[in-house]
Design an enzyme around this catalytic site. Structure first.
Site, PDB file in Angstrom:
ATOM      1  CD  GLU A 187     -25.865  42.894  31.348  1.00  0.00           C
ATOM      2  OE1 GLU A 187     -24.561  42.101  31.208  1.00  0.00           O
ATOM      3  OE2 GLU A 187     -26.788  42.461  30.374  1.00  0.00           O
ATOM      4  CG  ASP A 213     -24.784  47.343  24.778  1.00  0.00           C
ATOM      5  OD1 ASP A 213     -25.713  46.925  25.419  1.00  0.00           O
ATOM      6  OD2 ASP A 213     -23.717  46.874  24.741  1.00  0.00           O
TER       7      ASP A 213
HETATM    8  O1  FUB Z   1     -23.419  44.379  24.350  1.00  0.00           O
HETATM    9  C1  FUB Z   1     -22.905  43.420  24.888  1.00  0.00           C
HETATM   10  C2  FUB Z   1     -23.628  43.134  26.652  1.00  0.00           C
HETATM   11  O2  FUB Z   1     -25.011  43.078  26.400  1.00  0.00           O
HETATM   12  C3  FUB Z   1     -23.560  44.607  27.261  1.00  0.00           C
HETATM   13  O3  FUB Z   1     -22.439  44.941  27.663  1.00  0.00           O
HETATM   14  C4  FUB Z   1     -24.727  44.394  28.176  1.00  0.00           C
HETATM   15  O4  FUB Z   1     -25.110  45.610  29.183  1.00  0.00           O
HETATM   16  C5  FUB Z   1     -25.692  43.734  27.310  1.00  0.00           C
HETATM   17  O5  FUB Z   1     -26.497  44.720  26.601  1.00  0.00           O
END
Ligand code: FUB
Length: 453
Positions: free
Chosen positions: A213, A36
């Site tokens: 997301e 991320d």
């Molecule tokens: O790293 C945990 C979660 O996985 C993140 O918050 C999302 O965007 C995905 O990458």
């Protein structure tokens, strides 16, 4: 015959030495898992604020197939090749609102305002939500320098439930915070960067089906880009929409990166301009091919079309930036490779952080590694860390597969790795692509190559 071969060897067999800095190419960070990546330019350097995946500790074994993150580090680089780890900046033990048993420090972001650095991060809260679960809140930690020390606010941001915060400060100074929670949300932030200045709003007109997301919003030439991972088919791919207002609406425009070729279910990215070039930071599971919740951050160049649309980015191993000829050149992070007779494998599958090796299996197999900076001071030799049970010869060429041969390296028969030093027959200053060609009919393995005096 083999002894004659060996006696003709000009190479000096050196004892095994450990590699120099391994922070280069993709993945960027070579001694821990990172995911991320939120990349920002502060004070002329690129800072990356990633999540920090860790293997599940024994007390969390009930969730061993899930994300596990206890804290955050920040990394910086001036050349996008050598990265400095500034150490841990925030952890799940830093604020009373965080459920400190949850290991849920997911994707963060950081922005600068008036000389202060605001680090936004999600974590499971101690509060029980309407579904009887400890939902996610978003907290802020503040520092005077991008590398910290950060002071974590005692409370999370009121009115925000969700993950993956991202903050845009618009040209007029108004700050916006984006996050995801089923939908992608936006709200204005107050001048203090710690409280909402408007009610959260769902950004409309985004794909309805499939998880969305990881929003990342940026402005370029008056256009606002909402970019985000979305599951259109099987796993996440990076998509974007363009609008003329930070709060949208955004018109869905295209795909920035297809689903991961390594099968990593998540992708999560940031897009940043640095020294007049745009870059896409993202992640794959390079060091953890069988468990995609232990990820590694990467970077590749990103280009716009004249109409402002984004060209699709193909993930590369080579990544970006120049590699100094005098550093270890990890040719397994190649730019091009012959389509048979050569393959890449881990040096040690039990410890993937040892990195990769190139295995030449057939005569004339080759691999090309672009953008090696030879500088302007004559270099007289090359060192190759190699292993070949039956021995062999490697040609080192510049620029392309039939470019000038700068030396041939004889690899003696050996059961273990050797560092072999061979004089260069030619030196060419400047930046060149490196091509390594095997002249052996049997396997020759290479860990790295380095030029010197
Ligand atoms: O790293 C945990 C979660 O996985 C993140 O918050 C999302 O965007 C995905 O990458």
């Amino acid at each position: 015959m083999k002894h004659v071969y060996l006696s003709l060897l000009t190479a000096i067999v050196l004892t095994m030495i450990s590699g120099a800095a391994l922070f280069a190419q993709n993945p960027l960070i070579r001694d821990q898992f990172t995911a991320d990546p939120s990349a920002r330019v502060f004070n002329g350097k690129v800072y990356v604020f990633p999540s920090h995946d860790i293997p599940t500790p024994p007390e969390k074994s009930g969730r061993k197939d899930w994300f596990c993150m206890e804290d955050y580090h920040v990394f910086s680089s001036e050349n996008l090749t050598d990265w400095t780890d500034h150490g841990m900046i925030v952890s799940q033990y830093d604020a009373p609102w965080i459920d400190s048993t949850s290991y849920s420090m997911w994707a963060p972001d950081c922005v600068e305002r008036n000389g202060k650095y605001y680090f936004y991060f999600p974590a499971n809260t101690n509060e029980i939500d309407e579904n009887g679960r400890k939902g996610f809140g978003i907290g802020v930690a503040v520092a005077d320098q991008p590398e910290g020390p950060y002071v974590t606010q005692k409370e999370n941001i009121k009115g925000v439930k969700g993950i993956d915060p991202n903050v845009l400060i618009d040209k007029d100074g108004q700050a916006y915070i984006y996050w995801s929670h089923g939908h992608i949300f936006v709200a204005k932030l107050k001048e203090n960067m710690l409280e909402l200045a408007s009610d959260p709003m769902i950004i409309p007109n985004l794909p309805e089906k499939g998880l969305k997301e990881g929003p990342w919003v940026f402005e370029r030439n008056g256009l606002y880009y909402l970019t985000f991972p979305h599951v259109e088919n099987n796993t996440e791919r990076l998509e974007y929409g363009i609008g003329d207002n930070p709060m949208g609406p955004f018109k869905m425009t295209g795909v920035i990166m297809d689903e991961s070729p390594t099968g990593c279910w998540t992708n999560h990215h940031s897009i940043v301009e640095y020294n007049k070039q745009w870059y896409l930071f993202y992640h794959h599971n390079d060091f953890s091919p069988t468990f995609d919740k232990n990820r590694s951050i990467r970077v590749d160049s990103l280009f716009f079309n004249a109409d402002g649309t984004i060209q699709k980015v193909q993930p590369t191993l080579r990544g970006v930036g120049l590699t100094k000829a005098t550093n270890n050149i990890e040719i397994d992070r190649y730019s091009a490779i012959r389509n048979y007779g050569v393959k890449i494998d881990f040096v040690d599958a039990a410890n993937t952080f040892e990195g990769w090796k190139t295995i030449f299996e057939k005569k004339d197999a080759w691999i090309q590694y672009n953008s090696v900076d030879f500088g302007d001071k004559t270099l007289k030799s090359v060192q190759v860390k190699a292993l070949s049970k039956a021995g062999g010869t490697l040609q080192i060429r510049l620029n392309h597969t039939d470019g000038p041969v700068v030396t041939e390296v004889n690899i003696p028969e050996s059961d273990g790795w050797k560092v072999l030093q061979t004089p260069l027959s030619k030196f060419q200053s400047g930046v060149h692509n490196l091509v390594v060609v095997s002249k052996a009919d049997h396997p020759v393995e290479i860990d790295w190559i380095r030029f010197g005096n």
